[in-house]
Design a protein around this motif. Sequence first.
Motif, PDB file in Angstrom:
ATOM      1  N   LYS A  59       4.977  15.583   4.106  1.00 16.02           N
ATOM      2  CA  LYS A  59       5.829  14.847   5.038  1.00 16.02           C
ATOM      3  C   LYS A  59       5.472  13.360   5.025  1.00 16.02           C
ATOM      4  N   VAL A  60       4.176  13.072   5.027  1.00 11.90           N
ATOM      5  CA  VAL A  60       3.731  11.676   4.990  1.00 11.90           C
ATOM      6  C   VAL A  60       4.194  11.009   3.698  1.00 11.90           C
ATOM      7  N   LEU A  61       4.114  11.745   2.580  1.00  9.41           N
ATOM      8  CA  LEU A  61       4.543  11.183   1.305  1.00  9.41           C
ATOM      9  C   LEU A  61       6.027  10.834   1.334  1.00  9.41           C
ATOM     10  N   ALA A  62       6.843  11.720   1.900  1.00  7.57           N
ATOM     11  CA  ALA A  62       8.278  11.439   1.996  1.00  7.57           C
ATOM     12  C   ALA A  62       8.547  10.259   2.906  1.00  7.57           C
ATOM     13  N   LEU A  63       7.801  10.148   4.000  1.00  6.85           N
ATOM     14  CA  LEU A  63       7.938   8.988   4.881  1.00  6.85           C
ATOM     15  C   LEU A  63       7.599   7.706   4.140  1.00  6.85           C
ATOM     16  N   TRP A  64       6.422   7.702   3.520  1.00  8.30           N
ATOM     17  CA  TRP A  64       5.961   6.526   2.771  1.00  8.30           C
ATOM     18  C   TRP A  64       6.997   6.081   1.736  1.00  8.30           C
ATOM     19  N   GLY A  65       7.532   7.044   1.011  1.00  9.02           N
ATOM     20  CA  GLY A  65       8.453   6.707  -0.064  1.00  9.02           C
ATOM     21  C   GLY A  65       9.719   6.034   0.398  1.00  9.02           C
ATOM     22  N   ASN A  66      10.024   6.112   1.693  1.00 12.43           N
ATOM     23  CA  ASN A  66      11.244   5.510   2.209  1.00 12.43           C
ATOM     24  C   ASN A  66      10.995   4.324   3.122  1.00 12.43           C
ATOM     25  N   THR A  67       9.729   3.957   3.304  1.00 14.66           N
ATOM     26  CA  THR A  67       9.450   2.675   3.957  1.00 14.66           C
ATOM     27  C   THR A  67       9.798   1.553   2.984  1.00 14.66           C
ATOM     28  N   SER A  68       9.868   0.357   3.494  1.00 13.82           N
ATOM     29  CA  SER A  68      10.163  -0.784   2.621  1.00 13.82           C
ATOM     30  C   SER A  68       9.049  -0.985   1.599  1.00 13.82           C
ATOM     31  N   SER A 117      -7.007   9.998   1.868  1.00 15.51           N
ATOM     32  CA  SER A 117      -7.900   9.166   2.675  1.00 15.51           C
ATOM     33  C   SER A 117      -7.527   9.156   4.155  1.00 15.51           C
ATOM     34  N   LEU A 118      -6.396   9.765   4.500  1.00 16.26           N
ATOM     35  CA  LEU A 118      -5.927   9.707   5.886  1.00 16.26           C
ATOM     36  C   LEU A 118      -6.726  10.668   6.770  1.00 16.26           C
ATOM     37  N   SER A 119      -7.047  10.213   7.940  1.00 20.23           N
ATOM     38  CA  SER A 119      -7.770  11.042   8.908  1.00 20.23           C
ATOM     39  C   SER A 119      -6.803  12.007   9.580  1.00 20.23           C
ATOM     40  N   ASP A 120      -7.343  12.987  10.276  1.00 25.53           N
ATOM     41  CA  ASP A 120      -6.488  13.933  10.997  1.00 25.53           C
ATOM     42  C   ASP A 120      -5.632  13.205  12.030  1.00 25.53           C
ATOM     43  N   LYS A 121      -6.242  12.201  12.676  1.00 24.45           N
ATOM     44  CA  LYS A 121      -5.495  11.447  13.678  1.00 24.45           C
ATOM     45  C   LYS A 121      -4.310  10.725  13.035  1.00 24.45           C
ATOM     46  N   GLN A 122      -4.542  10.128  11.866  1.00 25.34           N
ATOM     47  CA  GLN A 122      -3.462   9.442  11.168  1.00 25.34           C
ATOM     48  C   GLN A 122      -2.378  10.422  10.725  1.00 25.34           C
ATOM     49  N   ASP A 154      -1.607  13.208  12.216  1.00 22.92           N
ATOM     50  CA  ASP A 154      -0.866  13.612  13.415  1.00 22.92           C
ATOM     51  C   ASP A 154       0.120  12.519  13.834  1.00 22.92           C
ATOM     52  N   LYS A 155      -0.308  11.277  13.786  1.00 24.58           N
ATOM     53  CA  LYS A 155       0.587  10.164  14.120  1.00 24.58           C
ATOM     54  C   LYS A 155       1.775  10.134  13.153  1.00 24.58           C
ATOM     55  N   ALA A 156       1.470  10.327  11.861  1.00 23.32           N
ATOM     56  CA  ALA A 156       2.535  10.325  10.864  1.00 23.32           C
ATOM     57  C   ALA A 156       3.518  11.466  11.112  1.00 23.32           C
ATOM     58  N   ASP A 170       9.620   1.290   9.311  1.00 18.77           N
ATOM     59  CA  ASP A 170       8.496   0.445   8.887  1.00 18.77           C
ATOM     60  C   ASP A 170       7.552   0.177  10.048  1.00 18.77           C
ATOM     61  N   GLU A 171       8.115  -0.273  11.143  1.00 21.28           N
ATOM     62  CA  GLU A 171       7.268  -0.648  12.285  1.00 21.28           C
ATOM     63  C   GLU A 171       6.515   0.558  12.830  1.00 21.28           C
ATOM     64  N   ALA A 172       7.226   1.684  12.985  1.00 21.25           N
ATOM     65  CA  ALA A 172       6.567   2.869  13.538  1.00 21.25           C
ATOM     66  C   ALA A 172       5.473   3.371  12.610  1.00 21.25           C
ATOM     67  N   PHE A 173       5.782   3.465  11.328  1.00 21.36           N
ATOM     68  CA  PHE A 173       4.822   4.029  10.380  1.00 21.36           C
ATOM     69  C   PHE A 173       3.568   3.162  10.277  1.00 21.36           C
ATOM     70  N   PHE A 174       3.735   1.865  10.104  1.00 19.42           N
ATOM     71  CA  PHE A 174       2.564   1.032   9.840  1.00 19.42           C
ATOM     72  C   PHE A 174       1.808   0.620  11.094  1.00 19.42           C
ATOM     73  N   THR A 175       2.479   0.538  12.222  1.00 20.81           N
ATOM     74  CA  THR A 175       1.739   0.215  13.454  1.00 20.81           C
ATOM     75  C   THR A 175       1.042   1.452  14.012  1.00 20.81           C
ATOM     76  N   GLU A 176       1.718   2.579  14.008  1.00 22.24           N
ATOM     77  CA  GLU A 176       1.156   3.771  14.645  1.00 22.24           C
ATOM     78  C   GLU A 176       0.147   4.499  13.763  1.00 22.24           C
ATOM     79  N   VAL A 177       0.383   4.510  12.456  1.00 21.48           N
ATOM     80  CA  VAL A 177      -0.529   5.232  11.561  1.00 21.48           C
ATOM     81  C   VAL A 177      -1.667   4.334  11.091  1.00 21.48           C
ATOM     82  N   PHE A 178      -1.397   3.021  10.869  1.00 22.46           N
ATOM     83  CA  PHE A 178      -2.413   2.125  10.299  1.00 22.46           C
ATOM     84  C   PHE A 178      -2.821   0.991  11.222  1.00 22.46           C
TER      85      PHE A 178
END
Length: 984
Positions: free
Chosen positions: A865-874, A909-914, A916-918, A946-954
């Motif tokens: 799911k994270v990979l699919a999200l990442w692939g569609n961010t800018s 490299s993503l933590s469990d918390k990251q 879950d956020k993703a 973009d804003e949700a993914f990078f602010t909330e996960v990273f």
Amino acid sequence: MGTTEHTLNDAIANILRETRAAWDADGVVASENTGAFSGNNQRPDILVCEPHTSPVVIETEVLPATTVEVEAKSRLGQTLRSTGRVVLSAIALRLPKSYRMLAGKPLRASIRAETEFELCLFTGESPTDCERWPRDGWLRCSIEDISRYAQSAAVPPKVIEDAAEQLVLGVQQAAALLNELSTDNPKSTEAIASDLRQQDEDQTRRMAATMLANAFVFHETLAGGSGKLGSVLSVDELRANNQFTKSHVLKQWRRILKVNYWPIFDIACRVLTHIPAGRTQPILEIMAETAERLLQNQMMRSHDLTGAIFQKLITDRKFLAAYYTTPAAAALLAGLTLRPKQTPMGSDWSDEDELQKMRVADFACGTGTLLSAAYQRMSQLIEFAGGEAASLHPHMMADVIVGCDVLPAASHLTASMLAGAHPTVKFDQSHILTVPYGLQPDKSVALGSLDLLNPQRTLGVLNITAKAAEGLGEKEKEMWAALPHDAFHLVLMNPPFTRPTGHEGDKVGVPNPMFAAFSSTKEEQRRMGSAMKKLAEGTSYHGNAGEASAFLALADCKLSKDGTLGLVMPMSLLAGDAWEASRKIVREKFGDLIVCTIAGADDDEMSFSADTGMAECLLTARKGKGRKGRALFVVLFERPDFPMLGWSLAEQIANLHDNGAVRKLEDGPLGGTRISFGNDLVGYALDVPINDTGHWNVARIRDLALAQTAHQIAVHGMAWLPGMPSRNAAQSLPMSTVGQIAAIGPYHMDVNASGAGGTVRGPFKVVSASGSPTYPILWAHEADRERTIVFEAEAEGEVKVGKDSDEVDLISRKVTALQATASHAHFNRDWRFNSQSTGMQFSNRKAIGGRAWLSIKVGDEKREKVLALWGNTSVGSLMYWWHANKQQAGRGSIGKNALEDLPVLDLTSLSDKQLDKAAEVFKNFQSKELQPLHEIANDQVRAALDEAFFTEVFGWPAALFVANGPMDLLRQKMGDEPSIHGGR
């Protein structure tokens, strides 16, 4: 008292005369010539009036030079009193203020050394109907540059275009008469086709008419000449004597043949001989009238014109891909490979003995445009160094220039253009070869110039001789003895791009398109393919890359240890998987690499050839010498229109390369180094490291800040975005590659294709899904249903029926293996940026990847799911675009092998918390519609993602996502890219 303008003009004119041998004659370059124009006493500062070209006026003025442009424009449309020719080009030249205080030897020395003259050029028929180049600002130049611009201005673009139209019209009219002849007297046109070694068809008749038109142009040029040509009668003289007939025209042409011009008149004589006497008169009249119209414009020797005509007339491109290099692109390539400081041999341009030892070749010469441009460039450099090109012409034709083509007409046209450079200079031999192709009389097969891959002629199936168009005849040449390996100092080529593999053969209904020219049979194609396989063994040739990769291997074989390479190639050379061996050859054997591409939005705007409809690149390099490990990448906004622009671009690019003052890919998002004509920005240059393996990604990128951003993310894991003041503001981003974190699913032919001899390669027949499919497959694209990140497979695999128990067992094992590759995450292998929205997707039910979507199996649903999200961010979309082969407008392609190296977020490299956020972000955005990527600047959903993914996960700061902030600017830049919007 300051130096007068008259004195300055005299000094400039005197030095200009030294830059070109033809200008040394009395009256060719005149200064302060009162009464030069009819109807007035206006006095041009400098008038260049070379025979057989348009006159050029140069108006000069010392800075601030407030009136020089007005004066230059006022000369347009003026008629020369002496010749009646009209001025269509005028140069405005601004001189430094210091020239007011110089005279005598200091003035001459200063003019010779000056690099800060300022120039602009006006072309047109009147002061009110003209164009300025550059459109804004001034070109800084030297006296040699002024000479070159004046020489180019003597061949005005409008005259070339008008003449091309006239010749096309005449050829079409004559060809129509030959078409009628083919019905009434087919043996005549069959005999013509036999002499041209082509099929008896429309194209061949147009080619025959072109040869006749070419002969009439040269006939009129030579009539009444000095020496042995003095007895040749013009068409008007023949008419006056009632002798404008087939027999008398042939008599004149054979008279010319006794002196020279075999490449032009031999083929024309043979064509005319086959036309019945009773049918020749209309054809003769059409061709003579066409030649007369061309001669009125004084353009009869322009290689620009000849090449343009050949491009319009030849249509046998489906198999040969014999596309025509535009004169401007040829000038650019020739200018990059032939430099003023030294020859490709390393000698001085004034050393005539060394010049005669130089060897320059085009093994796929086609119309001869590249060789003509190279010869023009060499001639200029020889004369800039004080030599006389005409005196070297016999040596150039006999020893220096080599051209090969499989089309006899193309070889003759190439020889014609080269001979026309100095039409009154006799030469006895040349190396313009018609190389054999296809089945030969002795039952061997020939592969054209590719036979030369074998240095020792040991391959028994190949024919080894070629026809050479000599100065005084035609004879057999033994190819290997004439064209040895390691012997050439410069190889220039725009080779055919045809491929023998993949779907190309299916499109045209032949088994092997690479060898299907001239109506070769399936068996002949098979034998030629077998011969090619043997020839290319151990070279960088790859079938999926196509014929062009074989010609690159041929150039490598033929170049001397420090020879120079100049190629027009498909842009897939830079990023195609099948081209890796070719890139390796260039990386390891060559230095001083320069790569030019065009950031055009449309298919027709991305090539350096006419009508290819595909992206191309220019590549130049020096074998065994020069800087390695890095290259200068140049991205032009559009293809140059005229040779003068090509020459100017070459000079700027060469200076950037030699001086090294160029922005680097590693510099961060600062953009490239500007390339401009005056104040007109025409492109950027970037200094780029060349890795030991992998793609060369800096191609067709208009805004090079995007390349620099992508490099920082991919290589350093730092999101240094446009607008960030320094690397300190960059955000850390853990990066990996797909191959390091996931398993990539099957190639689509392993899903459904048949193997050789009807065996099972893929165990499924792919059909539309219905109900709850047993084997769901993401097979094809449907843009409207792919707007969201989550959608399900639209197809399914229907298990094939085996012929026997062994095949049933094989199918079962293949089905099991494919089922094991099923994944939630899938990758868009051919992303149509200007219609499709998603680069990666997620299916709730695992699916097998297909032709459009490759499965990517991470093994963890949450991470997929994270990979699919990442692939569609800018940022993820930027990585796709950066890594993709941008061969076609508005589209990026990444095949299965290239996907291994695609930079992606390091999911491990993503933590469990990251994670879950993703997952929360995924839940919120999985069903929201994204716009096609070319609408990225206005896509509010993608901006929110973009804003949700990078602010909330990273934990990136929200300030990066404000309007016109770094992330918004990134999206704007991506939306502006021609390779993304494709003109939409």
